[in-house]
Design a protein around this motif. Structure first.
Motif, mmCIF file in Angstrom:
data_model
loop_
_atom_site.group_PDB
_atom_site.id
_atom_site.type_symbol
_atom_site.label_atom_id
_atom_site.label_comp_id
_atom_site.label_asym_id
_atom_site.label_seq_id
_atom_site.Cartn_x
_atom_site.Cartn_y
_atom_site.Cartn_z
ATOM 1 N N GLN A 194 0.816 -1.212 0.000
ATOM 2 C CA GLN A 194 0.000 0.000 0.000
ATOM 3 C C GLN A 194 0.852 1.265 0.000
ATOM 4 O OE1 GLN A 194 -2.476 -0.507 3.468
ATOM 5 N NE2 GLN A 194 -3.878 -1.920 2.451
ATOM 6 N N SER A 195 2.025 1.202 0.635
ATOM 7 C CA SER A 195 2.825 2.412 0.837
ATOM 8 C C SER A 195 3.972 2.589 -0.147
ATOM 9 C CB SER A 195 3.405 2.421 2.265
ATOM 10 O OG SER A 195 4.260 1.302 2.457
ATOM 11 N N SER A 196 4.360 1.508 -0.843
ATOM 12 C CA SER A 196 5.539 1.566 -1.703
ATOM 13 C C SER A 196 5.161 1.399 -3.175
ATOM 14 C CB SER A 196 6.534 0.466 -1.299
ATOM 15 O OG SER A 196 7.555 0.316 -2.258
ATOM 16 N N TRP A 197 5.418 2.436 -3.973
ATOM 17 C CA TRP A 197 5.171 2.322 -5.408
ATOM 18 C C TRP A 197 6.139 1.340 -6.049
ATOM 19 C CZ3 TRP A 197 1.184 3.396 -8.251
ATOM 20 C CH2 TRP A 197 0.259 4.341 -7.794
ATOM 21 N N ARG A 198 7.338 1.251 -5.501
ATOM 22 C CA ARG A 198 8.313 0.291 -6.032
ATOM 23 C C ARG A 198 7.801 -1.131 -5.876
ATOM 24 N NH1 ARG A 198 12.988 -2.420 -3.842
ATOM 25 N NH2 ARG A 198 14.458 -2.948 -5.516
ATOM 26 N N GLN A 199 7.223 -1.449 -4.692
ATOM 27 C CA GLN A 199 6.696 -2.795 -4.490
ATOM 28 C C GLN A 199 5.465 -3.039 -5.361
ATOM 29 O OE1 GLN A 199 8.094 -5.454 -2.577
ATOM 30 N NE2 GLN A 199 6.631 -6.419 -3.965
ATOM 31 N N LYS A 200 4.658 -2.010 -5.558
ATOM 32 C CA LYS A 200 3.511 -2.152 -6.463
ATOM 33 C C LYS A 200 3.978 -2.578 -7.855
ATOM 34 C CE LYS A 200 0.088 1.080 -4.494
ATOM 35 N NZ LYS A 200 0.755 1.508 -3.260
ATOM 36 N N LEU A 201 5.021 -1.919 -8.338
ATOM 37 C CA LEU A 201 5.535 -2.259 -9.665
ATOM 38 C C LEU A 201 6.158 -3.649 -9.678
ATOM 39 C CD1 LEU A 201 7.147 1.172 -10.627
ATOM 40 C CD2 LEU A 201 5.043 0.179 -11.545
ATOM 41 N N MET A 202 6.843 -4.005 -8.599
ATOM 42 C CA MET A 202 7.451 -5.338 -8.507
ATOM 43 C C MET A 202 6.389 -6.433 -8.457
ATOM 44 S SD MET A 202 10.482 -4.477 -5.746
ATOM 45 C CE MET A 202 11.383 -6.029 -5.827
ATOM 46 N N SER A 203 5.198 -6.101 -7.981
ATOM 47 C CA SER A 203 4.129 -7.098 -7.795
ATOM 48 C C SER A 203 3.124 -7.108 -8.931
ATOM 49 C CB SER A 203 3.405 -6.821 -6.466
ATOM 50 O OG SER A 203 4.286 -6.910 -5.375
ATOM 51 N N TRP A 204 3.472 -6.532 -10.071
ATOM 52 C CA TRP A 204 2.538 -6.462 -11.205
ATOM 53 C C TRP A 204 2.026 -7.840 -11.609
ATOM 54 C CZ3 TRP A 204 3.206 -9.040 -15.771
ATOM 55 C CH2 TRP A 204 4.467 -9.627 -15.965
ATOM 56 N N TYR A 205 2.875 -8.853 -11.464
ATOM 57 C CA TYR A 205 2.513 -10.202 -11.912
ATOM 58 C C TYR A 205 1.316 -10.767 -11.145
ATOM 59 C CZ TYR A 205 4.958 -11.700 -7.692
ATOM 60 O OH TYR A 205 5.336 -11.867 -6.388
ATOM 61 N N MET A 206 1.106 -10.290 -9.921
ATOM 62 C CA MET A 206 -0.029 -10.771 -9.139
ATOM 63 C C MET A 206 -1.348 -10.369 -9.795
ATOM 64 S SD MET A 206 1.405 -10.035 -5.278
ATOM 65 C CE MET A 206 -0.008 -10.776 -4.492
ATOM 66 N N LEU A 207 -1.376 -9.180 -10.390
ATOM 67 C CA LEU A 207 -2.548 -8.749 -11.147
ATOM 68 C C LEU A 207 -2.639 -9.501 -12.469
ATOM 69 C CD1 LEU A 207 -2.402 -4.907 -10.499
ATOM 70 C CD2 LEU A 207 -4.163 -6.487 -9.682
ATOM 71 N N PHE A 208 -1.508 -9.723 -13.092
ATOM 72 C CA PHE A 208 -1.473 -10.472 -14.349
ATOM 73 C C PHE A 208 -2.075 -11.866 -14.162
ATOM 74 C CE2 PHE A 208 1.439 -13.262 -17.046
ATOM 75 C CZ PHE A 208 0.632 -13.176 -18.174
ATOM 76 N N ASP A 292 16.225 -10.232 -5.470
ATOM 77 C CA ASP A 292 14.836 -10.615 -5.738
ATOM 78 C C ASP A 292 14.150 -9.493 -6.508
ATOM 79 O OD1 ASP A 292 12.088 -11.312 -5.555
ATOM 80 O OD2 ASP A 292 12.413 -12.335 -3.651
ATOM 81 N N ILE A 293 13.641 -9.820 -7.708
ATOM 82 C CA ILE A 293 12.992 -8.777 -8.524
ATOM 83 C C ILE A 293 11.502 -8.658 -8.220
ATOM 84 C CG2 ILE A 293 14.672 -9.021 -10.394
ATOM 85 C CD1 ILE A 293 12.494 -10.570 -11.951
ATOM 86 N N ALA A 294 10.980 -9.543 -7.361
ATOM 87 C CA ALA A 294 9.554 -9.512 -7.046
ATOM 88 C C ALA A 294 9.264 -9.000 -5.646
ATOM 89 C CB ALA A 294 8.942 -10.904 -7.207
ATOM 90 N N LEU A 295 10.217 -9.156 -4.729
ATOM 91 C CA LEU A 295 9.984 -8.811 -3.329
ATOM 92 C C LEU A 295 11.143 -7.963 -2.796
ATOM 93 C CD1 LEU A 295 8.785 -12.336 -2.111
ATOM 94 C CD2 LEU A 295 7.324 -10.355 -2.590
ATOM 95 N N SER A 296 10.817 -6.802 -2.295
ATOM 96 C CA SER A 296 11.816 -5.884 -1.762
ATOM 97 C C SER A 296 12.455 -6.440 -0.491
ATOM 98 C CB SER A 296 11.156 -4.536 -1.458
ATOM 99 O OG SER A 296 11.971 -3.741 -0.641
ATOM 100 N N LYS A 297 13.737 -6.144 -0.286
ATOM 101 C CA LYS A 297 14.424 -6.583 0.941
ATOM 102 C C LYS A 297 13.853 -5.882 2.170
ATOM 103 C CE LYS A 297 18.672 -5.164 1.617
ATOM 104 N NZ LYS A 297 20.123 -4.883 1.405
ATOM 105 N N ASP A 298 13.139 -4.773 1.966
ATOM 106 C CA ASP A 298 12.476 -4.105 3.092
ATOM 107 C C ASP A 298 11.462 -5.032 3.752
ATOM 108 O OD1 ASP A 298 13.899 -1.784 2.631
ATOM 109 O OD2 ASP A 298 12.329 -0.875 1.402
ATOM 110 N N LEU A 299 10.887 -5.950 2.981
ATOM 111 C CA LEU A 299 9.926 -6.898 3.540
ATOM 112 C C LEU A 299 10.584 -7.792 4.570
ATOM 113 C CD1 LEU A 299 8.120 -7.907 0.225
ATOM 114 C CD2 LEU A 299 7.133 -6.556 2.081
ATOM 115 N N ALA A 300 11.823 -8.174 4.329
ATOM 116 C CA ALA A 300 12.553 -9.014 5.280
ATOM 117 C C ALA A 300 12.873 -8.240 6.558
ATOM 118 C CB ALA A 300 13.837 -9.530 4.640
ATOM 119 N N ILE A 301 13.303 -7.000 6.382
ATOM 120 C CA ILE A 301 13.650 -6.171 7.538
ATOM 121 C C ILE A 301 12.432 -5.931 8.423
ATOM 122 C CG2 ILE A 301 14.469 -3.891 8.232
ATOM 123 C CD1 ILE A 301 16.080 -3.872 5.561
ATOM 124 N N LYS A 302 11.310 -5.618 7.798
ATOM 125 C CA LYS A 302 10.093 -5.329 8.558
ATOM 126 C C LYS A 302 9.499 -6.591 9.183
ATOM 127 C CE LYS A 302 8.900 -1.224 5.869
ATOM 128 N NZ LYS A 302 7.924 -0.577 4.950
#
Length: 342
Positions: A194-208, A292-302
Motif C-alpha cells: 500500500q505504501s511503496s510504489w516500487r513494491q507495487k511495480l514489482m508485484s505487477w505479476y499478481m494482477l497479471f 529478488d525482482i519480485a519482493l523488496s528486501k524491506d519486507l525481510a527487515i520489517k
C-alpha cells in the motif's frame, strides 16, 4: 473495510488485470509472428527425466489427507529418529527446489520436502475454490501432524513461506523453529504494498495472474522458456543446470499443470490481506536473496519486527530462488542457526 470499498477494490483489480493481460497477449501475438509456429509449442514429456528419480535426493512417498480429500507427494531423506525439517516450496516450483537441502541437511535431520496441492505429483483439484489460503494452510497443518513428531522445524519459500507464516502464528505448539526464505509476512507485505510504489511495480505479476488462460499461455511459450529465465541465478552454482531446468519443465509441461499453481494467486483477497496478525512466537530465521525482482528486501527487515525472536541473513548475488542460487551459503546459515537451538 466497508462493502463499498471492497467492491471498488475488486473492480480496480480486474480492470488492471484486464489491461495488463491484453497488453501481454498483444506482445505474445507479435512474437508469434516473428518466431514462427513453434512459439506456442511445448514439447511432450511423458517420462520423468532421470534427475527427478535419482535416489540421492531421497525416497518418494505419498500421504492421503482424508478430511482434506487430497493426496500429497513428498520426498524424504535422513533418519526418521532425527529432528524433522518440513520444506514447503513456492511458485513455480515443487519438492525438487529443496534438492540441495535434502542432500546436506539429511545428514543430521529427517528432511521432508512436500509438493503442495496442485503441484508436481500431488493431487490437482479442478475448482478455483480448492486453492483458498485457509485450505492450503490446513493441508500443511495436517501433513505436519501426520508425520508423527511432537514438533518440527518448518522451512518454507515464497508461497510456501506465506503459508508458513500463518502456520507458526496459528499453531506455534507444532514448531520448534521457523526458517523463512524470500517469503513475505502477510501483513507486512500488505502494508508495504500500500505504501511503496516500487513494491507495487514489482508485484505487477499478481494482477497479471488474476486473468484466465493468458497467464498459462505466457508461461508456456517457447517450450516453457520462462524457467530458464527465472532460474538463471542457479546456473553458476549447479553443474547439472540443464538437467535441473528439464526437471522443472517436466512437471509443468503436463496437461493442466499450470492452472492450479496460478489459482493460488487467483484466490488472494486483496481487500483483506492487511488484517492484523499476532506476533510470531516461534523462533525464526529469515534468509533473503537480495536480488529478488519480485519482493523488496524491506519486507525481510520489517518482518523481523513481527517476531518475538528473529535473525535475518541477506545473501548477496542471490535471486528470489535463494536456496537454489546459493545452496552452500544457505545451508551453512541453516545449520549454524539450528545448532544454537539444540
Amino acid at each position: 473495510m466497508s462493502t463499498g470499498a471492497k467492491i471498488l477494490a475488486v473492480c480496480v483489480k480486474y480492470s488492471l488485470s484486464t489491461i495488463i493481460n491484453l497488453f501481454i497477449l498483444g506482445g505474445l501475438l507479435i512474437k508469434r509472428l516473428i518466431v514462427g509456429k513453434d512459439f506456442f509449442h511445448v514439447k511432450p514429456r511423458p517420462v520423468p527425466p532421470s534427475i527427478l528419480t535419482d535416489k540421492k535426493w531421497g525416497m518418494h512417498s505419498y500421504m492421503s489427507l482424508k478430511t482434506q480429500g487430497i493426496k500429497l507427494h513428498y520426498v524424504e531423506a535422513g533418519d526418521r529418529q532425527n529432528p524433522l525439517i518440513v520444506c514447503v516450496h513456492g511458485f513455480p516450483e515443487c519438492w525438487f527446489s529443496w534438492r540441495h537441502q535434502l542432500q546436506e541437511l539429511s545428514q543430521n535431520y529427517w528432511v521432508v520436502a512436500v509438493d503442495m496441492r496442485g503441484y508436481a505429483d500431488s493431487d490437482k483439484p479442478s475448482k478455483l475454490s480448492d486453492y483458498k489460503t485457509n485450505t492450503l494452510t490446513e493441508d500443511l497443518r495436517q501433513f505436519v501432524l501426520a508425520l508423527g513428531k511432537d514438533k518440527c522445524i518448518l522451512m518454507a519459500h515464497d508461497w510456501g513461506a506465506a503459508l508458513a507464516w500463518r502456520l507458526v502464528i496459528q499453531y506455534p505448539e507444532l514448531f520448534s523453529a521457523h526458517i523463512n526464505l524470500n517469503g513475505p509476512h502477510p501483513s507486512v507485505f500488505a502494508k508495504h504494498l500500500q505504501s511503496s510504489w516500487r513494491q507495487k511495480l514489482m508485484s505487477w505479476y499478481m494482477l497479471f495472474f488474476q486473468f484466465p488462460w493468458i497467464p498459462e499461455l505466457a508461461i508456456s511459450v517457447q517450450d516453457l522458456k520462462m524457467f530458464e529465465d527465472m532460474f538463471k541465478g542457479m546456473k553458476k552454482n549447479d553443474e547439472d543446470y540443464d538437467a535441473v531446468i528439464e526437471g522443472f519443465k517436466y512437471y509443468f509441461s503436463q496437461k493442466g499443470a499450470l492452472t492450479p499453481p496460478l489459482n493460488y494467486y487467483r484466490n488472494i483477497d486483496f481487500a483483506s490481506i492487511a488484517e492484523k496478525i499476532p506476533k510470531v512466537k516461534v523462533p525464526t530465521l529469515i534468509i533473503w536473496g537480495v536480488n529478488d525482482i519480485a519482493l523488496s528486501k524491506d519486507l525481510a527487515i520489517k518482518a523481523v519486527d513481527e517476531c518475538e525472536t528473529a535473525e535475518l541473513k541477506f545473501v548477496e548475488d542471490a535471486t528470489h530462488f535463494v536456496q537454489q542460487d546459493k545452496p552452500q551459503e544457505v545451508n551453512a546459515y541453516i545449520l549454524d542457526y539450528l545448532s544454537h537451538r539444540n
